[in-house]
Each structure stands twice: as C-alpha cells, then as structure tokens.
Design an enzyme around this catalytic site. Structure first.
Site, PDB file in Angstrom:
ATOM      1  CG  ASP B   8      -1.701   1.267   1.413  1.00 54.80           C
ATOM      2  OD1 ASP B   8      -1.630   2.148   0.527  1.00 54.80           O
ATOM      3  OD2 ASP B   8      -2.396   1.396   2.437  1.00 54.80           O
ATOM      4  CE  LYS B  71      -1.899   7.000  -3.352  1.00 52.93           C
ATOM      5  NZ  LYS B  71      -2.391   6.092  -2.294  1.00 52.93           N
ATOM      6  CD  GLU B 169      -4.960   3.497  -2.471  1.00 54.19           C
ATOM      7  OE1 GLU B 169      -5.744   4.400  -2.143  1.00 54.19           O
ATOM      8  OE2 GLU B 169      -3.781   3.709  -2.809  1.00 54.19           O
ATOM      9  CG  ASP B 191      -9.757   4.303   0.600  1.00 53.37           C
ATOM     10  OD1 ASP B 191      -9.251   4.985   1.504  1.00 53.37           O
ATOM     11  OD2 ASP B 191      -9.092   3.561  -0.152  1.00 53.37           O
TER      12      ASP B 191
END
Lengths: 200, 609
Positions: B8, B71, B169, B191
């Site tokens: 992850d 990210k 994810e 999420d």
C-alpha cells in the site's frame, strides 16, 4: 463471435439475468488474466482478449435496453462500436408540447435570475418534465415488453418489422432523454432525475 | 511462481504485507523496531537519502529537502498542482509535462521519490523472508487516471520491482474484509486517506468481487483537513501575536504537524490543547471537536456527491447497500463516520484497522496472482471514460467509465491528405465533452503508413485497458496486415528512456554503504535534539533549578562532542542521555503552556459574557 454466442445463447432478447450473471462469473473464472499469470506470453494474450470480449458481451447483454441496442447494431452489421445507435427523433404527437418546452428553456437561458426561472415557469417545466419522464418509461416498457416478445416469437419477416419498431422506439427514447436532461439542467436538478446508462 | 507481496503506497504511510502460507491470513511486515507503518517521507541530506521515520524527523529541520505527500503529485502536471504548492515547503519547478521537484542542485520526479519508499519496503520484506523480493502488487486510488497509474508502475520499476498488478485501494479493502467478514451482497467501500478519496460499490457473490461503479477525488483527504486547520491557526496567530508565519517553511511545518496531531486527538477527545514552540514565542490554545468540524465540514460534505454518482452509475439507491466499509485513516474522524452513516442509513464497518486493510487486501490479491487462492476473483472497472479527440476538439468516447476491465475498443483511422504517412491521435480520459476539459493522457503517432490517396489506408487501432487499468494501444494496417509503428508521447509521464536511466541510477544508490546511512541518520537525529534543547533552554530556563540546568548543559556538551565523531553508537547513546536529561524540563514546559492555554480560554469566556 457475437455477444450472444459468447454466452452460448440464441439471438433472443428474453434472458434470465441471474443465469447470465452466473455464467459471466463462471467464464470470468476461466478467462480472467489473474488466473493465467504463469502462462506463456502467447496464452496470456489469448486470455486477455477472451476476457475483454466476455466483459463487453456481459455489458451489452445484462441490461434489456442496451441488449436491444446491441441487437439492432448486430442485425445491421455494425456490431463493433458501442454507443449511440440511433438519431434522436421527436415523437410526432409531442411536437406541439416540445415547442412550448423549448421556448420556456430559451427564456430561462435568456433571463438573468440567479436560479434562471420564474416560480410559475419552474412549476410548469417540472410538470412537463414529469410527463416526459413517464412517457420515457412507457417507451422503455414497450421496448422490453411487447416489442422484445414479438422479436423472440417472430419469423424473419416479422423480425424485420420489429427491428423498425425498435429503432423508432429507441429514437424517441433518446430524444426524450435529451429534453429531460435539458429541463433538469434548467431546473438546476442535473443528476437528480438522471437515469444511468447502467441499470439492474 | 515466486513470492509476491502486496504494497500500500499511501499519501501519508506505506506498508508491505503478505499472506502466511500456514494460516492463509494476510500479515503486515514490521521493520526491525516493530513499526508497521512506514511514513511516506523522503529526506535528501547531502549525498544520502533518509526514508520513513528518519525522514519524518527532518520535516522541520530540512523542510526544503524533505518530501512528503508525494502521491498528490504522481502523474500530474505543474498546472494541475500549482494551486496547492503553497502548502509544500519543497520547491516544485514550473515545467511542461511531468512535475519536477528541486532539491539543492538536482531535480527529482515523483516516481523517483516514491521509488525510494518502495525500495525501503522491498528491503523490509527481504529482511523478513531472507530472500530477494521482486514481484509486487501495488495499490492506487480507484479514481487514479492512466497517468497516475503509470507513474506508480514506473516508481516500482525504478525501485527494481516488477509490479505485477496495480490494484485499486477500495477493492483491496473489500478483498481483505471478504476473506473473513463480508457476507454476500452489495458493499460500499468509502476510502478517505491522506490525500485521496474513493467510493466503490461492489457485488460480492460466490467468491467473485464485482465492482459495479467507482467514483472519487484524487485530491481530497486528511491533508486538506490539516490545511484547513493551518489556515485557521495562521489567522489566529496573526491576530494574537501579530506574526505572519506563512513565509517561514520551518514554522509552517511545525504548524502542519501540530494541526495533524490535534486532528488525530480530536477523534477520541472532545477538546485538546495545542502547543507549538516557535523561536520567538510559544503558541498555545485549546481546540474542540466542534472547531474542527466547523473547519472541515464542507470538505467532508464534498465526498457525498461522488457517493451519489457512484450509486447512480450502479443503478442503486442507498437502501440497496447491504454493508458499508470504512477505509483510510481519515475515516477515524467522527464527522466522517456520521456523514457516511447518514448517507447509507447504516452503521459502517471498521473492524479491520483502516490504516492496514488496503495492504492486507493487496497481499490477498498477490496471493491470488501467485496461484495460492483460486476461489476468489476480483472484477474491477475503469474509473473514467476513455476517448479520442475528434474534429473541433470534441471527445469521442471509446470506453465508458465503469466498464469492467480488461476491456478493449477498436477504431478505424485513415488519412486526410494524399500521400500522408503519419496519423496522430490524442487520447484523453474524463467525462467532459471537450478534449481540453478532459485529462490528456498521451499523443500517439502512427507512422510508416504507405503513401496512398487520402482516405485509402485503413488502420485499425485497438485501445486496451488491462487489468491494471492501464491503457495499451496497438495498430494494424488492414490492407497489409502489418502492425503499424506507434510512438507514444505521454502528457504527464516519463518516457521509456527516462525510466531506464532512473533504474540505473537507483542501482548505484542501493550500493551505498548501509553504515554510512545509519551514521547520517544518527547525526540528523542528534541535530534535531540539539536544536530543541537549545530552544527549550531559552524559553524554559527559569522553570528548573541551577543543578538541573547544569545536568542539561553537561549532556548537551557531551552530545555535541559525540556528534563530531564517526561513532554512530556513541551519538545514539548521547542522544538518549540528552533526552533523559530534559524529560523533566519538557514536562514543566508542557504544563506551563497548558496552563497558559486554559487561562486564555477562561479569559475568552469571561470576555464573551
């Protein structure tokens, strides 16, 4: 191989959704790239292609309306491309009403109100939208019901007549969709009355 | 098949996990100190590079060369991100194409920074298994576009990894839950991470996890909550102390870290003290959960529209959802839970640790790919419509959003001028009608077309979105059956040659002496502690007696002497001794700050009445 053949089905519109899904899962287990990671490159390319074809077939067939759209394309030899099959066309008996609606929409656009519409005009438009939505649903019911049944039961002469019926009904439905979306937008309700391309 | 692990790669933290052969259960791999989360932070210190907790300690010390939340910049262009650059203390260079960060005299790209995080996780896994690890599944937000996915894959390659799957994810989380807790039915996975938001609607049946629709925002997460708090604190400090801290990168970093810590505490506490020691003064106040909710309310509400859109695309109403799963650290915020509960009308699941569940799911998918699990199958979708630009800048959609992947579309191309030998295509992703409003993915150039009258050549182009959600394009000249040559110019990506060069450069990194790196880490930590103690002595000297001042002074001298040597152990010991010597002073200072905060709050209340 056409989408019906992918599932081993005849070119008929009555399809059991639960059974189609079961078969889709079963075939996915056979062709999904996840289960062929260790295979030689050539075999991986094959299953990738088979998996993409299976997904396209399921997408086209799972919804009764998109199934009809696909059938029309298939019968006319234009099966490769997904997307609009017919030009939107106003149903003749609604032309008068359409004229009024277009006028109201123009006015809404021209006016400088922050919400674009007088309360009275707003109510009228909303009522018209609801009528059109009902008509839209009728058209879908006709496509899914009597027309689909006629296709499944008919011989080749009957089928070519039904094909014309499909195209007319799809054209009307597409037209209604556009007008309904325009009204929703003018009412500031875009998305609320939205009927997605995908239904279960 | 060789071992595959699941990673992850998060905005804030990253993890690596695997499925234990004996139990069949996924497990997170810890580092030597037992830490499971690796902060996704990279600090460039001279020749060396620090990653994780060691880099985190550099955030305030070296704000300009310590990169976090990378990210948010993956697969993006300067124009996309310039609005949020004021929140980053490191320098992002204005450039065409891919974003570049300036560190001292060199430039690094987001995939290179992420590669350093990935390499650290690779080493962690290798230390755990005692064998080389090459194959990985790496997760990305479901709403990541092609460029962002490709950038993640490039990061893996630069780290010397073979990314066998890019996994979404929320779907990863569903797999982790599915292994033990999920019943058959329709599941919504909400999420909300550090920098991204995803909603995915899945049908779980007979071991098949079929994604029906997904939506989200790749620039919305806990970072944005922190920024809202920081903006508020800046105003407060300007009003109360007359100081504008925004041009000071170190102070801004202190503020951000304090804001983040307070936000975390407010998930369990109704109110919390906030104390930030700056050079000139110490700022203290109390912040309540109500304050926080006022600041982030709009941000939380903005996650609800994507949820409704995903439901509409799945043709479902909120009441059709059987279970709701919460993923991502930001779902610990009570307001988020409340809003999700209200939208779906049911209590969401959060039994699995929201920080770890994605990594666990990545491990499950890795195990499926390795052949270790055969009864589970994930059918995912592409989040955005894919199309090509046609005449007048209009987009012709080839693959609609929420199409199950892998999927392909064929399109015929021809020439418009006699003798034309090259055909151009512009591929975009997005839901808007005009190409300029969509996300430009790449320009493709088909070359080597035989010269013919206009309209005669028939080139069939196949657009394939593979199981990673990444586009592959092939072209065939139908008359000759020959594959046409295609040159790809990614709009926001690395060219093939760049990646190769970065792979080579990163190998020279890897050979750098581990000892040397540990020494740098120890020295950096010593520097941080020295700065803190010096500041504490300036501000809190009066709080302790002469004897204690002397002890602290002696420990400080010892640490400075150790810092000058090459002996890592000595530096470590001196740092520990320093920390011990100042424990009491730190407590006293915290008490004093708290008292001050409470006093000012009381004063406020009095004034309000």
């Amino acid at each position: 191989m056409d989408h019906f053949e992918v599932f081993g089905l005849p070119r008929r519109l009555r399809i059991d959704g639960a059974e189609l899904q079961r078969k889709f899962y079963e075939l996915s287990r056979r062709y999904h790239p996840d289960f062929h990671q260790a295979a030689p490159a050539e075999r991986q390319a094959e299953v990738l292609d088979a998996s993409a074809r299976l997904n396209a077939a399921y997408r086209a067939l799972r919804d009764p309306i998109s199934r009809i759209e696909y059938l029309v394309r298939l019968e006319e030899g234009r099966e490769t491309k997904e997307g609009a099959t017919v030009k939107p066309k106003a149903p003749p008996e609604l032309l008068g009403e359409m004229f009024e609606i277009q006028e109201a929409l123009q006015e809404a656009k021209a006016s400088n109100r922050s919400d674009g519409l007088e309360p009275g005009a707003r109510e009228t438009l909303a009522a018209q939208r609801d009528r059109l939505l009902a008509r839209y649903r009728d058209e879908e019911a006709r496509l899914r019901g009597p027309l689909s049944e006629a296709w499944d039961a008919g011989g080749s002469a009957e089928r070519s007549r039904v094909l014309g019926g499909f195209k007319d009904a799809l054209a009307t439905r597409a037209y209604l969709r556009t007008v309904i979306d325009d009204i929703d937008q003018a009412l500031g309700e875009a998305g609320e009355g939205h009927v997605s391309h995908r239904r279960h | 098949m060789s071992r595959i692990v699941g990673i992850d790669l998060g905005t804030t933290n990253s993890l690596v996990a695997y499925v234990d052969d004996k139990t069949g259960q996924p497990r997170v791999i810890s580092d030597r100190d037992g830490q499971r989360l690796l902060p996704s932070i990279v600090s460039f210190a001279g020749e060396g590079v620090l990653v994780g907790a060691a880099a985190r300690r550099q955030l305030v010390r070296r704000p300009q060369s310590t990169v976090y939340s990378i990210k948010r910049l993956m697969g993006r262009g300067y124009e996309d991100v310039k609005g949020e650059l004021r929140y980053f203390p490191f320098k992002v260079l204005p450039s065409e194409g891919i974003v570049k960060i300036q560190i001292g005299s060199r430039e690094v790209t987001p995939p290179e920074v992420s590669a350093i995080v990935l390499r650290s996780l690779k080493e962690r896994a290798e230390a755990h298994f005692g064998e080389p690890i090459e194959k990985v599944v790496v997760t990305v937000p479901a709403y990541f576009d092609d460029s962002q996915r490709q950038a993640t894959k490039d990061a893996g390659r630069i780290a010397g990894l073979d990314v066998v799957r890019i996994l979404n994810e929320p779907t990863a989380a569903a797999l982790a839950y599915g292994l033990q807790r999920l019943h058959e039915g329709v599941v919504a996975v909400y999420d909300l991470g550090g920098g991204t938001f995803d909603i995915s609607i899945l049908r779980v049946k007979d071991g098949v996890f079929e994604v029906l629709a997904t939506n989200g925002n790749t620039h919305l997460g806990g970072d944005d909550f922190d920024r809202a708090i920081v903006r508020w604190l800046l105003d407060e400090i300007r009003g109360g102390h007359g100081a504008d801290l925004s041009p000071d990168p170190e102070a801004m970093q202190e503020l951000r870290l304090a804001a983040e810590a307070a936000k975390v505490r407010l998930s369990t506490d109704e109110r919390t003290p906030l104390t930030i020691p700056f050079d000139a003064f110490t700022y203290s106040r109390e912040i309540t959960r109500g304050d926080l909710e006022g600041l982030i309310g709009q941000l939380v509400d903005s996650t609800l529209l994507p949820c409704r859109m995903a439901l509409a695309d799945a043709g479902l109403a909120p009441a059709d959802i059987d279970e709701v799963v919460l993923v991502g650290g930001s779902t610990r915020v009570p307001l988020v839970r409340r809003r999700v509960h209200e939208l779906f009308g049911k209590t969401p699941h959060s039994q699995l640790n929201p920080d770890e569940v994605v990594a666990l799911g990545a491990a499950v998918q890795a195990h499926i790919l390795a052949g270790g699990i055969t009864n589970m199958l994930l059918l995912d979708v592409t989040p955005l419509s894919l199309g090509i630009e046609t005449l007048g800048g209009i987009v012709s959609v080839l693959i609609p959003r929420n199409t199950t992947i892998p999927t392909n579309a064929r399109e015929m191309f021809t020439t418009s001028v006699d003798g034309q030998r090259v055909v151009d295509m512009h591929v975009v992703q997005g839901e808007r009608e005009l190409a300029k409003d969509c996300r430009s993915l790449a320009r493709f150039e088909l070359s080597g077309v035989d010269p013919m009258p206009a309209g005669m050549p028939k080139i069939e182009v196949v657009f394939l979105i593979d199981a990673n959600g990444i586009l592959q394009v092939t072209a065939t000249e139908l008359r000759t059956g020959k594959a046409a040559a295609i040159e790809v110019r990614p709009t926001y990506g690395l060219a093939e040659g760049d990646v190769d060069r970065m792979v080579e450069e990163s190998f020279t990194y890897a050979e750098a002496d581990v000892e040397a790196r540990l020494l740098i880490e120890a020295r950096n930590e010593a520097d941080t502690v020295i700065t803190h103690v010096e500041r504490a002595l300036r501000q809190g000297e009066a709080l302790v007696g002469a004897e204690e001042q002397q002890t602290i002074g002696a420990a400080l001298d010892a640490l400075r002497r150790a810092r000058a040597t090459e002996d890592r152990e000595l530096i470590r010991e001196a740092t520990t001794a320093m920390n011990r010597a100042t424990e009491h002073l730190a407590e006293l200072m915290m008490d004093a700050a708290l008292k001050a905060a409470l006093a000012s709050r009381r004063a406020d209340q009095v004034l309000e009445k």
